[in-house]
Enzyme design. Structure first.
Site, PDB file in Angstrom:
ATOM      1  N   GLY A  29       9.573  40.335  -3.601  1.00 54.34           N
ATOM      2  CA  GLY A  29      11.024  39.029  -2.492  1.00 54.34           C
ATOM      3  C   GLY A  29      10.179  38.356  -3.363  1.00 54.34           C
ATOM      4  N   ALA A  31       8.474  36.011  -0.225  1.00 60.19           N
ATOM      5  CA  ALA A  31       7.009  36.138   0.360  1.00 60.19           C
ATOM      6  C   ALA A  31       6.045  36.722  -0.724  1.00 60.19           C
ATOM      7  CB  ALA A  31       7.219  37.060   1.463  1.00 60.19           C
ATOM      8  N   PHE A 131      23.160  24.298  10.124  1.00 62.31           N
ATOM      9  CA  PHE A 131      23.274  25.741  10.565  1.00 62.31           C
ATOM     10  C   PHE A 131      23.745  26.365  11.692  1.00 62.31           C
ATOM     11  CE2 PHE A 131      23.074  29.071   7.283  1.00 62.31           C
ATOM     12  CZ  PHE A 131      23.597  27.985   5.838  1.00 62.31           C
ATOM     13  N   GLN A 251      18.832  41.931  13.624  1.00 63.53           N
ATOM     14  CA  GLN A 251      19.888  41.075  14.083  1.00 63.53           C
ATOM     15  C   GLN A 251      21.837  41.704  13.546  1.00 63.53           C
ATOM     16  OE1 GLN A 251      19.470  36.813  11.271  1.00 63.53           O
ATOM     17  NE2 GLN A 251      19.897  36.047  13.319  1.00 63.53           N
ATOM     18  N   HIS A 253      24.728  39.367  11.340  1.00 63.48           N
ATOM     19  CA  HIS A 253      25.408  38.369  11.210  1.00 63.48           C
ATOM     20  C   HIS A 253      26.666  38.369  11.229  1.00 63.48           C
ATOM     21  CE1 HIS A 253      26.420  34.637   8.055  1.00 63.48           C
ATOM     22  NE2 HIS A 253      25.556  34.561   8.536  1.00 63.48           N
ATOM     23  N   LEU A 263      28.132  39.648   2.561  1.00 61.43           N
ATOM     24  CA  LEU A 263      27.580  38.571   3.353  1.00 61.43           C
ATOM     25  C   LEU A 263      28.429  37.273   3.032  1.00 61.43           C
ATOM     26  CD1 LEU A 263      25.878  37.693   6.118  1.00 61.43           C
ATOM     27  CD2 LEU A 263      24.607  36.034   4.044  1.00 61.43           C
ATOM     28  N   GLU A 266      26.154  32.067   6.129  1.00 63.81           N
ATOM     29  CA  GLU A 266      26.617  30.218   6.912  1.00 63.81           C
ATOM     30  C   GLU A 266      26.862  29.919   6.627  1.00 63.81           C
ATOM     31  OE1 GLU A 266      24.343  31.899  10.921  1.00 63.81           O
ATOM     32  OE2 GLU A 266      23.789  29.751  10.933  1.00 63.81           O
ATOM     33  N   ARG A 297      22.883  33.730  15.771  1.00 65.14           N
ATOM     34  CA  ARG A 297      23.828  34.661  15.058  1.00 65.14           C
ATOM     35  C   ARG A 297      24.532  35.710  15.828  1.00 65.14           C
ATOM     36  NH1 ARG A 297      20.207  34.923   9.677  1.00 65.14           N
ATOM     37  NH2 ARG A 297      22.069  32.704   8.624  1.00 65.14           N
ATOM     38  N   HIS A 363      22.225  42.454   9.546  1.00 66.07           N
ATOM     39  CA  HIS A 363      22.003  41.666   8.199  1.00 66.07           C
ATOM     40  C   HIS A 363      19.594  41.442   8.219  1.00 66.07           C
ATOM     41  CE1 HIS A 363      21.757  38.138   5.979  1.00 66.07           C
ATOM     42  NE2 HIS A 363      21.221  37.439   6.720  1.00 66.07           N
ATOM     43  N   ARG A 405      16.320  35.441  14.609  1.00 65.28           N
ATOM     44  CA  ARG A 405      16.057  34.643  14.396  1.00 65.28           C
ATOM     45  C   ARG A 405      17.140  33.377  13.572  1.00 65.28           C
ATOM     46  NH1 ARG A 405      17.365  33.661   8.563  1.00 65.28           N
ATOM     47  NH2 ARG A 405      17.372  35.685   8.037  1.00 65.28           N
ATOM     48  N   SER A 410      14.627  32.452   8.191  1.00 67.29           N
ATOM     49  CA  SER A 410      13.630  33.239   7.022  1.00 67.29           C
ATOM     50  C   SER A 410      13.066  32.355   5.493  1.00 67.29           C
ATOM     51  CB  SER A 410      14.418  33.825   6.780  1.00 67.29           C
ATOM     52  OG  SER A 410      13.770  35.470   5.678  1.00 67.29           O
ATOM     53  N   LEU A 411      13.834  32.226   5.087  1.00 69.28           N
ATOM     54  CA  LEU A 411      12.959  31.644   3.947  1.00 69.28           C
ATOM     55  C   LEU A 411      12.003  30.675   4.118  1.00 69.28           C
ATOM     56  CD1 LEU A 411      15.806  30.547   1.275  1.00 69.28           C
ATOM     57  CD2 LEU A 411      14.823  33.480   1.799  1.00 69.28           C
TER      58      LEU A 411
HETATM   59  C1  LIG Z   1      23.163  38.232   1.806  1.00 61.28           C
HETATM   60  C2  LIG Z   1      21.317  37.561   2.677  1.00 61.28           C
HETATM   61  C3  LIG Z   1      21.848  35.824   2.204  1.00 61.28           C
HETATM   62  C4  LIG Z   1      20.353  35.689   3.040  1.00 61.28           C
HETATM   63  N1  LIG Z   1      20.691  34.190   2.875  1.00 61.28           N
HETATM   64  C5  LIG Z   1      19.468  33.860   3.719  1.00 61.28           C
HETATM   65  C6  LIG Z   1      19.523  31.970   3.841  1.00 61.28           C
HETATM   66  O1  LIG Z   1      19.722  31.757   3.138  1.00 61.28           O
HETATM   67  N2  LIG Z   1      18.195  31.758   4.212  1.00 61.28           N
HETATM   68  C7  LIG Z   1      17.342  32.395   4.107  1.00 61.28           C
HETATM   69  O2  LIG Z   1      16.274  31.815   5.511  1.00 61.28           O
HETATM   70  N3  LIG Z   1      17.220  33.912   4.742  1.00 61.28           N
HETATM   71  C8  LIG Z   1      18.432  34.652   4.710  1.00 61.28           C
HETATM   72  N4  LIG Z   1      17.919  35.877   3.901  1.00 61.28           N
HETATM   73  C9  LIG Z   1      16.996  36.831   4.861  1.00 61.28           C
HETATM   74  C10 LIG Z   1      16.371  36.432   3.799  1.00 61.28           C
HETATM   75  O3  LIG Z   1      17.416  37.118   2.528  1.00 61.28           O
HETATM   76  C11 LIG Z   1      15.194  37.666   3.888  1.00 61.28           C
HETATM   77  O4  LIG Z   1      14.721  37.599   4.887  1.00 61.28           O
HETATM   78  C12 LIG Z   1      14.400  37.696   2.927  1.00 61.28           C
HETATM   79  O5  LIG Z   1      15.019  37.374   1.314  1.00 61.28           O
HETATM   80  C13 LIG Z   1      13.358  39.098   3.094  1.00 61.28           C
HETATM   81  O6  LIG Z   1      12.111  38.559   1.553  1.00 61.28           O
HETATM   82  P1  LIG Z   1      10.975  39.560   1.396  1.00 61.28           P
HETATM   83  O7  LIG Z   1       9.862  38.714   0.625  1.00 61.28           O
HETATM   84  O8  LIG Z   1      10.413  39.314   2.914  1.00 61.28           O
HETATM   85  O9  LIG Z   1      11.713  40.530   1.338  1.00 61.28           O
HETATM   86  P2  LIG Z   1      12.453  41.425  -0.242  1.00 61.28           P
HETATM   87  O10 LIG Z   1      13.092  39.607  -0.970  1.00 61.28           O
HETATM   88  O11 LIG Z   1      13.448  42.414   0.191  1.00 61.28           O
HETATM   89  O12 LIG Z   1      11.479  41.964  -1.616  1.00 61.28           O
HETATM   90  C14 LIG Z   1      11.068  42.958  -0.387  1.00 61.28           C
HETATM   91  C15 LIG Z   1      10.440  43.090  -2.038  1.00 61.28           C
HETATM   92  O13 LIG Z   1       9.793  44.904  -2.090  1.00 61.28           O
HETATM   93  C16 LIG Z   1       9.712  45.839  -2.646  1.00 61.28           C
HETATM   94  N5  LIG Z   1       9.997  46.812  -2.279  1.00 61.28           N
HETATM   95  C17 LIG Z   1      10.686  47.855  -0.970  1.00 61.28           C
HETATM   96  N6  LIG Z   1       9.952  48.765  -0.456  1.00 61.28           N
HETATM   97  C18 LIG Z   1       8.879  48.737  -1.670  1.00 61.28           C
HETATM   98  C19 LIG Z   1       8.317  50.560  -2.171  1.00 61.28           C
HETATM   99  N7  LIG Z   1       8.222  51.457  -1.309  1.00 61.28           N
HETATM  100  N8  LIG Z   1       7.619  50.189  -2.979  1.00 61.28           N
HETATM  101  C20 LIG Z   1       7.472  49.226  -3.807  1.00 61.28           C
HETATM  102  N9  LIG Z   1       7.986  47.840  -3.152  1.00 61.28           N
HETATM  103  C21 LIG Z   1       8.652  48.490  -2.244  1.00 61.28           C
HETATM  104  C22 LIG Z   1      11.388  45.651  -2.640  1.00 61.28           C
HETATM  105  O14 LIG Z   1      11.143  46.161  -5.018  1.00 61.28           O
HETATM  106  C23 LIG Z   1      11.299  43.753  -3.151  1.00 61.28           C
HETATM  107  O15 LIG Z   1      10.509  43.401  -4.632  1.00 61.28           O
HETATM  108  C24 LIG Z   1      19.613  37.183   3.372  1.00 61.28           C
HETATM  109  C25 LIG Z   1      19.444  38.075   3.880  1.00 61.28           C
HETATM  110  C26 LIG Z   1      21.055  38.272   3.291  1.00 61.28           C
HETATM  111  C27 LIG Z   1      20.943  39.773   3.356  1.00 61.28           C
END
Ligand SMILES: Cc1cc2nc3c(=O)[nH]c(=O)nc-3n(C[C@H](O)[C@H](O)[C@H](O)COP(=O)(O)OP(=O)(O)OC[C@H]3O[C@@H](n4cnc5c(N)ncnc54)[C@H](O)[C@@H]3O)c2cc1C
Length: 590
Positions: A29, A31, A131, A251, A253, A263, A266, A297, A363, A405, A410-411
């Site tokens: 993702g 991060a 927001f 959280q 939403h 979703l 917002e 939220r 969410h 949050r 989050s991003l």
């Molecule tokens: C619909 C929606 C809209 C959103 N909009 C916003 C926004 O506009 N602004 C904002 O700030 N936040 C937003 N958020 C929140 C934000 O998108 C998330 O908190 C964020 O994307 C999480 O990123 P991450 O890199 O931590 O994990 P993720 O993007 O969830 O990535 C997780 C990764 O881990 C991998 N993974 C998981 N388990 C395993 C495993 N066992 N083995 C191997 N790989 C694994 C997955 O394949 C994936 O690649 C939104 C959330 C949602 C649901």
């Protein structure tokens, strides 16, 4: 590599090659990818993802990413910090929040320079919009702080970071699932992976490992989260004796599309959309008279459910309306294209002509793996870093979101702390023992897999999963009380028992999704258990955790973080203080 076809039906799982990397990142993702870009400048890095990297959940983020750029109106990082701390209901660690908001403008410009196509304002600067909970002058009025790319902000950032990774030679393991972490002498030295496409277990050795596996929204029946958000990283870390922090704060939403939970960002309210009850009233005036629909939220979600409980849902049903009809077709098309298309495709509603039916949807997990501001995982949750192990993103809890949050933070968290974790990993790699390790031990096949392959009981994955999601939805969502939480705990324990009587079909190994889902379900059960136990012991209401039997915030007893440990049988709770630097807790009104 083993030749194809190498797999015989019902034979045991096989170990393929061993691999070696300096840095191993679990999760692609935002991060994980941001960390990979940083590390790839210095060292060999591999990224593992159970889905194809760009299909990671971050790509679904719609609304934007915050930074006090001040491109539309005056803004300052101190205002951003105040809003984040107040939004967190004073549970965020303020030193970490300060690091995040001060770094935000740099982080956005860096993304822009990497090629992220942000929307522009009439002056040609990165456009910004309002927001929930983001205000000017320490709470006086909403401020435009979220940078965006139409309503596809996550998509464009993920794609850009992925391209950067490819350019820099990052190695990807797509469709590989983390099975377990490997420790030697209390140092994390790699991970066991399952190659989903081939049905092979793979052992990867690394000098440092980053967990970036995202959230666990799939624990709940109604959720905005993708299918992969099953809390895998959380469970794996927990099962190694490392605690999770603040897991009771989940959280919801306010604007999930009714019935499906998808979703509706917002950003829709940031652009001027309003919530209306069954009487057509703009009911947020009752709950947040100053910033109305742009309240945080937790407050809006509770307001919606209160309206419904008091009989003001639309047509007596458990939902309200999100009304975008005042915005006009052109603005909707330009800025809320995806929101409108979700409403049309999944709700059969033309957002420019009719209001959209919405209900709160699970969410985001504010809690997670405790880290310091450089992503080092804290083995006791307080101060002792686990050598070689790091975490970032939604699965981590550096504690910038506390009990609730704010949208678009989050991003920002992902790119700021993903980068910082990578820098700390680069340092860790320099002093790490050489690879391969002197003692590689027997390549024991991961026991969990072996057990599952032989599982021939009467229980099914969908059966247990559905019951779990219903249980948490009914007893551990927006409103909670002791009776419900005890019922949830009893239910989860029973489901853990049922899991021991699971039966799988034992089909072919290539893309055996039944096995994958069983592994995920095992994680979900563990995470559910610690969510419920954490919620039970926080006898107060704060942010997203609202206890109807303890409706007030209680700073005297609970201005502290929860740490939850799990030894495979019992759960143990510990606490740690919140770091308060600039903003002492106050009553939280909007
Ligand atoms: C619909 C929606 C809209 C959103 N909009 C916003 C926004 O506009 N602004 C904002 O700030 N936040 C937003 N958020 C929140 C934000 O998108 C998330 O908190 C964020 O994307 C999480 O990123 P991450 O890199 O931590 O994990 P993720 O993007 O969830 O990535 C997780 C990764 O881990 C991998 N993974 C998981 N388990 C395993 C495993 N066992 N083995 C191997 N790989 C694994 C997955 O394949 C994936 O690649 C939104 C959330 C949602 C649901």
């Amino acid at each position: 590599m083993l030749g194809w076809p190498y797999w015989k039906k019902n034979s045991s799982w096989r170990i393929a090659l061993e691999k070696f990397h300096d840095a191993l990142i679990i999760g692609s993702g935002m991060a994980g990818l941001r960390a990979a870009v940083e590390l790839a400048q210095e060292t060999s890095v591999a990224v593992v993802s159970k889905v194809f990297p760009t299909r990671s959940h971050s790509g679904a983020a719609q609304g934007g990413i915050t930074a006090a750029l001040g491109n539309e109106e005056e803004d300052h990082w101190e205002w951003h910090m105040f809003d984040t701390v107040k939004g967190s209901d004073y549970l965020a660690d303020q030193d970490a929040v300060e690091i995040m908001v001060r770094d935000a403008p740099r982080a956005i410009l860096e993304l822009e320079h990497m090629g992220v196509p942000f929307s522009r304002n009439h002056r040609g600067l990165i456009a910004q919009r309002a927001f929930g909970g983001h205000t000017r002058d320490f709470g006086k009025a909403p401020v435009k702080r979220a940078c965006y790319a139409s309503d596809r902000t996550g998509r464009v950032i993920v794609d850009t970071l992925y391209e950067q990774c490819l350019k820099m030679g990052v190695v990807f393991y797509p469709e590989f699932l983390l099975l377990d972490l490997i420790f030697q002498k209390q140092r994390c030295v790699g991970a066991w992976l399952l190659d989903i496409s081939r049905g092979e277990a793979l052992r990867v050795w690394a000098k440092s490992v980053l967990i970036a596996t995202g959230g666990a929204g799939r624990l709940f029946r109604t959720t905005s989260n993708c299918f992969g958000n099953t809390g895998d990283g959380l469970a794996v870390v927990l099962c190694h004796g490392i605690p999770l922090q603040d897991m009771e704060f989940v959280q919801f939403h306010p604007t999930g599309l009714r019935g499906v939970g998808i979703l509706l960002s917002e950003a829709a309210r940031g652009e001027g959309g309003v919530l209306r009850n069954g009487l057509g009233e703009r009911f947020m005036a009752r709950y947040a008279p100053q910033i109305l629909d742009l309240a945080p939220r937790d407050i809006v979600s509770r307001a919606i459910l209160k309206e419904i409980r008091e009989g003001r849902g639309v047509e007596g049903q458990p939902y309200v309306h999100l009304d975008l009809t005042g915005l006009g077709e052109k603005r909707i098309k330009e800025r809320l294209w995806e929101v409108a298309s979700f409403a049309r495709i999944y709700g059969g509603v033309d957002a420019s002509l009719e209001p959209i039916p919405v209900e709160p949807t699970c969410h985001y997990f504010m809690g997670g793996i405790p880290t310091d501001p450089d992503g080092r995982v804290l083995g006791d949750g307080k101060q002792s870093p686990v050598q070689g192990l790091f975490a970032a993103g939604e699965c981590a809890c550096v504690s910038v979101h506390g009990a609730n949050r704010l949208g678009c933070n989050s991003l920002l968290d992902l790119v700021v702390f993903g980068r910082r974790a990578a820098k700390a990993m680069a340092e860790c790699i320099k002093e790490a023992p050489d690879l391969p390790p002197q003692d590689m031990g027997e390549p024991h096949k991961p026991e969990r897999l072996q057990k599952l392959l032989q599982a021939r009981g009467p229980e099914t994955v969908p059966g247990i999963r559905q019951d779990l999601q219903g249980l948490l939805m009914d007893h551990c969502s927006v409103f909670r009380d002791e009776k419900g939480l005890l019922a949830a705990l009893e239910g989860v324990l029973e489901l853990q028992q049922r899991f021991t009587r699971l039966g799988l079909g034992g089909g072919g190994r290539s893309f055996d999704l039944e096995v994958v889902e069983a592994l995920e379900l095992e994680h979900m059960l563990v995470v559910a258990r610690v969510v419920v136990e954490s919620a039970l012991c926080r006898k107060e209401s704060r942010g997203a955790h609202f206890r109807e039997d303890h409706p007030q915030r209680n700073d005297a007893l609970f201005l502290k973080h929860t740490l939850v440990f799990y030894d495979g049988q019992e759960v143990r709770i510990d606490w740690k203080p919140v770091k308060i630097t600039r903003f002492p807790p106050k009553e939280r009104t909007y």
